[in-house]
Design a protein around this motif. Structure first.
Motif, PDB file in Angstrom:
ATOM      1  N   HIS A 127       0.755  -1.322   0.052  1.00 32.43           N
ATOM      2  CA  HIS A 127      -0.083   0.079  -0.082  1.00 32.43           C
ATOM      3  C   HIS A 127       0.925   1.373  -0.058  1.00 32.43           C
ATOM      4  CE1 HIS A 127      -3.469   2.436   1.373  1.00 32.43           C
ATOM      5  NE2 HIS A 127      -2.352   3.155   2.153  1.00 32.43           N
ATOM      6  N   HIS A 131       1.126   4.260  -2.870  1.00 33.53           N
ATOM      7  CA  HIS A 131       0.958   5.814  -2.696  1.00 33.53           C
ATOM      8  C   HIS A 131       2.015   6.742  -3.654  1.00 33.53           C
ATOM      9  CE1 HIS A 131      -2.192   6.884   0.080  1.00 33.53           C
ATOM     10  NE2 HIS A 131      -1.730   5.886   1.064  1.00 33.53           N
ATOM     11  N   TYR A 148       5.923  11.023   2.420  1.00 29.92           N
ATOM     12  CA  TYR A 148       4.606  10.358   2.431  1.00 29.92           C
ATOM     13  C   TYR A 148       3.824  10.666   3.686  1.00 29.92           C
ATOM     14  CZ  TYR A 148       2.118   5.759   3.089  1.00 29.92           C
ATOM     15  OH  TYR A 148       1.169   4.693   3.344  1.00 29.92           O
ATOM     16  N   SER A 150       0.252  10.459   5.450  1.00 27.16           N
ATOM     17  CA  SER A 150      -1.108   9.924   5.475  1.00 27.16           C
ATOM     18  C   SER A 150      -1.687   9.780   7.021  1.00 27.16           C
ATOM     19  CB  SER A 150      -1.060   8.629   4.767  1.00 27.16           C
ATOM     20  OG  SER A 150      -0.152   7.537   5.634  1.00 27.16           O
ATOM     21  N   ASP A 313      -6.325   7.275   0.301  1.00 20.38           N
ATOM     22  CA  ASP A 313      -6.537   5.926  -0.131  1.00 20.38           C
ATOM     23  C   ASP A 313      -7.517   5.881  -1.385  1.00 20.38           C
ATOM     24  OD1 ASP A 313      -4.707   5.381   1.724  1.00 20.38           O
ATOM     25  OD2 ASP A 313      -6.280   4.351   3.009  1.00 20.38           O
TER      26      ASP A 313
HETATM   27 FE   FE2 Z   1      -2.925   5.149   2.591  1.00 22.29          FE
END
Ligand code: FE2
Ligand code: ATP
Length: 353
Positions: A127, A131, A148, A150, A313
């Motif tokens: 996952h 991204h 990154y 999130s 997502d």
């Molecule tokens: Fe995510």
């Protein structure tokens, strides 16, 4: 639409009709989403549903129930609205990890059933790497340092020796989870990040000369790493002590984004890279985007970020990475398709360009 399939183990794909789409199924945590890419890797629209707990954090079992209840209708709606028929589907990719076990298992089961029923390849993807790759593919950058940011993750990453190496990361909670928790304490439902952004902007508009005096928060940088839980408590205390909520939202953003950008800049200098790429849900934030652009510009570098639906997502980013893995001959056998709750960004070997 043509899938140019190379790689020794791709005979199965090579013998298939070259047209069609690759589905991507995302179910690591709060979101269940199905998206797709065509043979050229161009993403279509993802169709999603997400859990919004009324109070407290996300409960893995309840989120998994939500995902199983919604999976069938999302698939149907996605196929009909995107005009995709079952025979167009050439492969099914899914988030294999990291994430919450019960949630991951729902997505994996849907992916396994579809792949078996349609007799098309199954591809398990990381996952976090999805991204990253959706950003690299869509923004056309080659060898960036990645920020990154999130819900569950905050990492600064660079590609070195065939893997995405984590050069710095949060030592406690992810930046998005911190924003969501702060919001929840103020009665703002999940996702809290967008509402905090709105309040911060309103504060700045009504106070063009806004100052951080009296709104100071602890510093989040620890070497190349970050930490957010102390800041969360300090921000909650500011509100409890009567500071206006919008002012605290503004201060919170200024402090935590500056910390992320500082670590990203140091990583760019260290790794000798001249591109910055943002990914993850928090990368939707305009203030974070502009801080990154300012930093990149000051280093004669460039800053990139994909469109917002591809930052949060979504199934299409899973399909994007699934396609790349298939192109490089990586298909996931049923026996190897178990979910990996603790899969790390640097565990996945990057075979593609
Ligand atoms: Fe995510
Ligand atoms: P991961 O599993 O990769 O950690 P995730 O499951 O938490 O990701 P994402 O959809 O990547 O999910 O990110 C969701 C997070 O993004 C939430 O915490 C949400 O508050 C945050 N977010 C979304 N939009 C904004 C915004 N405009 N500003 C700040 N944060 C935002």
């Amino acid at each position: 639409m043509v899938i140019d399939v190379h790689g020794p183990s791709c005979e199965r794909n090579r013998s298939r009709d070259a047209g069609g789409v690759i589905l991507g199924i995302e179910s690591t945590a709060h979101t269940f989403s199905i998206g797709w890419v065509n043979g050229l890797g161009e993403p279509g629209k993802s169709h999603s549903a997400f859990v919004r707990p009324l109070e407290g954090g996300i409960h893995p079992r309840e989120a998994a129930d939500h995902h199983s209840e919604n999976a069938g209708s999302i698939l149907k709606k996605m196929l009909s609205e995107e005009n995709i028929s079952l025979k167009d589907i050439r492969a099914v990719a899914f988030s294999q990890g990291p994430g919450l076990g019960p949630c991951l298992r729902v997505g994996a089961s849907v992916a396994r059933s579809l792949s078996t029923k349609l007799d098309v390849p199954l591809v398990g993807v990381n996952h976090c790497v999805a991204h990253i790759e959706v950003g690299r593919e869509r923004c056309g950058c080659d060898d960036p340092v990645l920020l990154y940011a999130s819900g569950g993750n905050t990492q600064v990453i660079a590609r070195l020796d065939g893997r995405y190496r984590v050069l710095g990361e949060t030592l406690d909670i992810g930046i998005g989870n911190m924003l969501d928790k702060f919001a929840r304490e103020q009665g703002i439902p999940f996702p809290g990040g967008p509402k905090i952004e709105k309040l911060a902007l309103e504060w700045l508009e009504s106070n063009p000369n806004a100052s951080l005096k009296g709104l100071e928060l602890p510093y989040a940088v620890q070497g190349m790493d970050l930490a957010f839980s102390g800041i969360l408590n300090a921000a909650l205390n500011l509100v409890a002590n009567g500071k206006p909520l919008a002012a605290v939202c503004w201060s919170l953003q200024e402090h935590v984004f500056a910390a992320c950008v500082e670590v990203a800049e140091r990583a760019m200098a260290h790794a000798g890279k001249s591109e910055l790429l943002l990914g993850g849900g928090v990368a939707c934030n305009e203030r974070l985007r502009s801080m990154c652009s300012i930093m990149a510009e000051s280093r004669d570098s460039t800053s990139h970020v994909p469109i917002k639906p591809l930052c949060i997502d979504n199934g299409s980013m899973i399909a994007t990475l699934g396609r790349l893995q298939l192109l490089w001959g990586e298909e996931t056998k049923l026996s190897a398709s178990g979910v990996r709750q603790d899969l790390r960004t640097d565990e996945t070997e990057i075979l593609w360009h």
